[in-house]
Design a protein around this motif. Structure first.
Motif, mmCIF file in Angstrom:
data_model
loop_
_atom_site.group_PDB
_atom_site.id
_atom_site.type_symbol
_atom_site.label_atom_id
_atom_site.label_comp_id
_atom_site.label_asym_id
_atom_site.label_seq_id
_atom_site.Cartn_x
_atom_site.Cartn_y
_atom_site.Cartn_z
ATOM 1 N N GLU A 29 6.066 6.189 8.371
ATOM 2 C CA GLU A 29 5.675 7.601 8.451
ATOM 3 C C GLU A 29 4.274 7.784 9.023
ATOM 4 O O GLU A 29 3.815 8.913 9.171
ATOM 5 N N GLU A 30 3.582 6.699 9.312
ATOM 6 C CA GLU A 30 2.182 6.768 9.741
ATOM 7 C C GLU A 30 2.073 6.896 11.260
ATOM 8 O O GLU A 30 3.044 6.727 11.977
ATOM 9 N N ARG A 31 0.855 7.162 11.734
ATOM 10 C CA ARG A 31 0.577 7.209 13.174
ATOM 11 C C ARG A 31 -0.301 6.012 13.545
ATOM 12 O O ARG A 31 0.192 4.949 13.795
ATOM 13 N N ASP A 32 -1.611 6.219 13.544
ATOM 14 C CA ASP A 32 -2.554 5.165 13.915
ATOM 15 C C ASP A 32 -3.381 4.742 12.705
ATOM 16 O O ASP A 32 -3.720 5.569 11.850
ATOM 17 N N GLY A 33 -3.712 3.449 12.656
ATOM 18 C CA GLY A 33 -4.539 2.944 11.560
ATOM 19 C C GLY A 33 -4.430 1.442 11.442
ATOM 20 O O GLY A 33 -4.079 0.753 12.410
ATOM 21 N N LEU A 34 -4.725 0.963 10.256
ATOM 22 C CA LEU A 34 -4.690 -0.472 9.995
ATOM 23 C C LEU A 34 -3.819 -0.767 8.781
ATOM 24 O O LEU A 34 -3.952 -0.113 7.738
ATOM 25 N N LEU A 35 -2.941 -1.746 8.925
ATOM 26 C CA LEU A 35 -2.133 -2.237 7.826
ATOM 27 C C LEU A 35 -2.737 -3.550 7.349
ATOM 28 O O LEU A 35 -2.941 -4.467 8.141
ATOM 29 N N ASN A 36 -3.015 -3.626 6.058
ATOM 30 C CA ASN A 36 -3.451 -4.878 5.460
ATOM 31 C C ASN A 36 -2.320 -5.382 4.572
ATOM 32 O O ASN A 36 -1.748 -4.621 3.798
ATOM 33 N N VAL A 37 -1.993 -6.659 4.723
ATOM 34 C CA VAL A 37 -0.962 -7.313 3.918
ATOM 35 C C VAL A 37 -1.689 -8.392 3.115
ATOM 36 O O VAL A 37 -2.343 -9.264 3.689
ATOM 37 N N TYR A 38 -1.572 -8.319 1.776
ATOM 38 C CA TYR A 38 -2.349 -9.173 0.888
ATOM 39 C C TYR A 38 -1.453 -9.796 -0.181
ATOM 40 O O TYR A 38 -0.586 -9.136 -0.736
ATOM 41 N N VAL A 39 -1.675 -11.089 -0.448
ATOM 42 C CA VAL A 39 -0.952 -11.801 -1.497
ATOM 43 C C VAL A 39 -1.953 -12.214 -2.576
ATOM 44 O O VAL A 39 -2.788 -13.072 -2.321
ATOM 45 N N PRO A 40 -1.859 -11.619 -3.773
ATOM 46 C CA PRO A 40 -2.820 -11.950 -4.828
ATOM 47 C C PRO A 40 -2.419 -13.204 -5.619
ATOM 48 O O PRO A 40 -2.189 -13.146 -6.824
ATOM 49 N N HIS A 41 -2.294 -14.319 -4.910
ATOM 50 C CA HIS A 41 -1.891 -15.571 -5.544
ATOM 51 C C HIS A 41 -2.795 -16.700 -5.051
ATOM 52 O O HIS A 41 -3.203 -16.715 -3.895
ATOM 53 N N ALA A 42 -3.050 -17.671 -5.910
ATOM 54 C CA ALA A 42 -3.925 -18.802 -5.578
ATOM 55 C C ALA A 42 -3.205 -19.894 -4.797
ATOM 56 O O ALA A 42 -3.827 -20.870 -4.394
ATOM 57 N N THR A 43 -1.895 -19.727 -4.573
ATOM 58 C CA THR A 43 -1.124 -20.799 -3.924
ATOM 59 C C THR A 43 -0.207 -20.275 -2.827
ATOM 60 O O THR A 43 0.828 -20.860 -2.543
ATOM 61 N N ALA A 44 -0.578 -19.160 -2.200
ATOM 62 C CA ALA A 44 0.233 -18.606 -1.106
ATOM 63 C C ALA A 44 -0.694 -17.967 -0.095
ATOM 64 O O ALA A 44 -1.851 -17.660 -0.399
ATOM 65 N N GLY A 45 -0.184 -17.762 1.101
ATOM 66 C CA GLY A 45 -0.970 -17.134 2.142
ATOM 67 C C GLY A 45 -0.109 -16.236 3.004
ATOM 68 O O GLY A 45 1.118 -16.213 2.881
ATOM 69 N N VAL A 46 -0.780 -15.497 3.880
ATOM 70 C CA VAL A 46 -0.107 -14.605 4.822
ATOM 71 C C VAL A 46 -0.658 -14.924 6.204
ATOM 72 O O VAL A 46 -1.860 -15.145 6.363
ATOM 73 N N THR A 47 0.227 -14.959 7.199
ATOM 74 C CA THR A 47 -0.230 -15.205 8.559
ATOM 75 C C THR A 47 0.700 -14.512 9.545
ATOM 76 O O THR A 47 1.695 -13.902 9.162
ATOM 77 N N ILE A 48 0.374 -14.632 10.812
ATOM 78 C CA ILE A 48 1.204 -14.099 11.890
ATOM 79 C C ILE A 48 1.653 -15.285 12.724
ATOM 80 O O ILE A 48 0.829 -16.098 13.158
#
Length: 134
Positions: A29-48
């Protein structure tokens, strides 16, 4: 800023879980901006990364080569080699930020946003999406 959390079941083996569709739904539903994807865990990560052509498996193999699941780790609780899972976020950050332009993720043709979870002791992960309008 708008934010929401989803739960991802990663199971009992190391996985690269594609989050791109969930990201697209969140910014739908959004137009322009920034999406942040965050994992609050000490043993996982997020990447592209590219998925579906073997790169996701290559990433897990590279992590195994770089950070073997053996008894060298001082962090000793959990399954054998679990200490290495606590080192993974130093190589794979717990968050990524993706530009959103005209309501679409500004990813490259083959890019996907993924959760990387090598911790076989924790089968459920929380992922937080936050959108900052531009």
């Amino acid at each position: 800023m708008r934010s929401d959390t989803i739960e991802i079941r990663t199971g009992d083996r190391a996985v690269v879980h594609d989050l791109t569709r969930e990201c697209e739904r969140f910014v739908g539903e959004e137009r322009d901006g920034l999406l942040n994807v965050y994992v609050p865990h000490a043993t996982a990560g997020v990447t592209i990364i590219e998925t579906g052509a073997g790169s996701d498996d290559d990433l897990l193999t590279a992590l195994d080569d770089l950070l073997p699941r053996d008894d060298r780790w001082r962090h000793q609780h959990g399954t054998p080699g679990h200490g290495r899972d606590h080192v993974v976020p130093a190589f794979m950050a717990p968050s990524v930020t993706v530009p959103v332009l005209g309501g679409s993720l500004a990813l490259g043709t083959w890019q996907s946003v993924v959760l990387v979870d090598t911790n076989v002791d924790n089968p459920v992960r929380e992922v937080r999406f936050s959108f900052l309008a531009g």
